[in-house]
Design an enzyme around this catalytic site. Sequence first.
Site, PDB file in Angstrom:
ATOM      1  CB  SER A 613      -0.955  -0.033   1.193  1.00 59.73           C
ATOM      2  OG  SER A 613      -2.000   0.903   1.031  1.00 59.73           O
ATOM      3  CG  ASP A 690      -6.809  -2.712  -4.019  1.00 58.82           C
ATOM      4  OD1 ASP A 690      -7.635  -2.099  -3.331  1.00 58.82           O
ATOM      5  OD2 ASP A 690      -5.598  -2.774  -3.753  1.00 58.82           O
ATOM      6  CG  HIS A 725      -5.492  -2.616  -0.275  1.00 63.23           C
ATOM      7  ND1 HIS A 725      -4.715  -2.140  -1.316  1.00 63.23           N
ATOM      8  CD2 HIS A 725      -4.964  -2.062   0.856  1.00 63.23           C
ATOM      9  CE1 HIS A 725      -3.771  -1.348  -0.843  1.00 63.23           C
ATOM     10  NE2 HIS A 725      -3.890  -1.289   0.469  1.00 63.23           N
TER      11      HIS A 725
END
Length: 775
Positions: A613, A690, A725
């Site tokens: 991330s 995601d 994610h």
Amino acid sequence: MKFLSLLLLVGVAQAIVPPREPRPPTGGGKKLLTYKECVPRATLAPRSTSLAWINSDEDGQYISQSDDGALILQNIVTNTNKTLVAADKVPKGFYDYWIKPDLTAVLWATNYTKQYRHSYFANYFILDIEKGSLTPLAEDQSGDIQYAQWNPVDNSIAYVRGNDLYVWNSGKTKRITENGGPDTFNGVPDWVYEEEIFGDRFALWFSPDGEYLAYLRFNETGVPTYTVPYYKNKQKIAPAYPRELEIRYPKVSAKNPTVQFHLLNLASSEETSIPVTAFPEDDLIIGEVAWLSSGHDSVAFRAFNRVQDTEKIVNVKVGSKESKVIRERDGTDGWIDNLLSMSYIGKVNGKEYYVDISDASGWAHLYLYPVDGGKEIALTKGEWEVTAILKVDTKSKLIYFTSTKFHSTTRHVYSVSYDTKVMTPLVNDREAAYYSASFSAKGGYYILSYQGPNVPYQELYSVKDKKKPIKTITSNDALIEKLKDYKLPKITFFEIKLPSGESLNVMQRLPPNFNPFKKYPVLFTPYGGPGAQEVSQAWKALDFKAYITSDPELEYVTWTVDNRGTGFKGRKFRSTVTKRLGFLEPQDQVFAAKEILKNRWADKDHVGMWGWSYGGFLTAKTMETDSGVFTFGMSTAPVSDFRLYDSMYTERYMKTVELNADGYSETAVHKTDGFKNLKGHYLIQHGTGDDNVHFQNSAVLSNTLMNGGVTPDRLTTQWFTDSDHGVRYDNDSTFQYKQLTKMVYDQKQPRPQTTPLHQWSKRVLAALFGEEAEE
């Protein structure tokens, strides 16, 4: 509340014996951690017990669940327990439950279907404990209720279905709103408010006396839509046309959802919209709602401007429906965090106050603020930060909280009297540790959770005797015994000082059989985002990072460095990254890498970085610097250009594109020389499903690198079909970690002195190394 253990209050009070040493465990045996034990999740992990404290006339009661599924009411004061709900009355496959405050009913959620990070759809049922009858909250429900909550006082439930608000009361349901739909949300947040503002799935709040309900209405009309394709869509055979999930997802400088504040009189069902004039509609974010009374006289909301560097607290008088700004702040030197920390105190010297956390002084501290506006009263001060309010005990005039007083990497539990301002530790605050606590409804008892650096444990205390626990709730003794057979990585914490004077917190893992006369590859594992913290004294999972340090074929030294912009070291340290994400952070990581290479055992030819991330973004930006220090990188689900990320997160730190166009251009990963000059490889991993950091980021990044001349021997892009994610679809996480492990193994191998030439690579090599290309 989904995994509760039966706790039997029997035997003599026992503290943890021997006490945990204030350092991560090293084991003491000879076994080394294996891949299977660490990946994709740590199997050698501590357990913790969650308790559902009951808010009843008698303090010290909580609910736990027995092995057969029954709900047990435990009473600390009387040292007794009784079955509240028999196992055969518990719905099969329930997801969660909530006890009615008077202990006469249970609200169950079943048929769970995940929506976003926090939100889900479910069916809800009400169990009458005395009669044993189970009644659906809505007769025609079909796993489509978004949220439900008991009134804290009476027999009613507020719930949201189809984005409309309903109130159920003793079997009768009244629909409150009729405008809910794809673009209008009542009582629940839309995607961006759920993800970036509330961190939760509800936007409704009962008054303490149960007579009023405050709620927010969100309107997404005009907010751009992002489409997430699902190629398999959980089907054995992929559909010919992917399912497309359309999400109203405001990106930087795009239209945000608008928000309105509403009050509902539950007795009359009269609904009132309160005008919000703190900021223009298109420049307004409501970050928090809190009742500032013991009944329903006052309710306040925290309003931010769009870029979240100006804050206004607005108090609404329920009787007159009039509102006024009682507090405001200019935070244009950085941003203002939404800490969700307002809590009503009551009268102090004849004046009503509420408590809140503010870093206006440069450090986050506790303050009392007058409900009707006026000068604040500081309760704590110093070059350390209050991190959370745990409990307000108005009877004893105490506020319980956690802070970094010992060190920015630690958390200790304290109380402060808002009468005398005396601050008292509930734990030994003179050693490195990480604590939290959960207090009973009336504040007479608490579960103290030691969370690291050693093996975590939990103990039950009375506030009247903070030195001797009533009992140990969770010891994790079994894990300690298992770890005695292992030789674990050695974890240490220290600081390194930048030339500019700031210090960075570092966590180092050394291989179990570390030999200072050998050479070891190094892997940096940052997150590095604004206000975040990776380097802390909390328990460190025996996961992938521990494995690659332990495996004799790998033996990586890992460094985790909290760069400038990260949290809990004061406002100045955080705010320095404002308008320039990805500028200072990689500089700090490169500086740290140069520091580690001063050690004779650090292999300068094998220094990598892996991040997820924001950490993936930081990895890419660090490779982009072309520092010559890092030789390979791995980015999982990275942001590559913050113009592609959501507005409410990004603009908090970067402001709008109109205000900071050059900053956004520099923040994007756009230079390719650093990737082309890597001695090793760069890996990108991303899930195509995601909904947070869109796959678009990695698609754009890959294209940028390929068009910039990065060759196949330097770049691999790996997608995970339909994964979100967290990369959790099907067997994706298994493949992901095998790929990461192969990468770190390959990257530590000796590199050939010359690169073989082929017909397909001659021109590329000529461009890279200045060799004359053959036709």
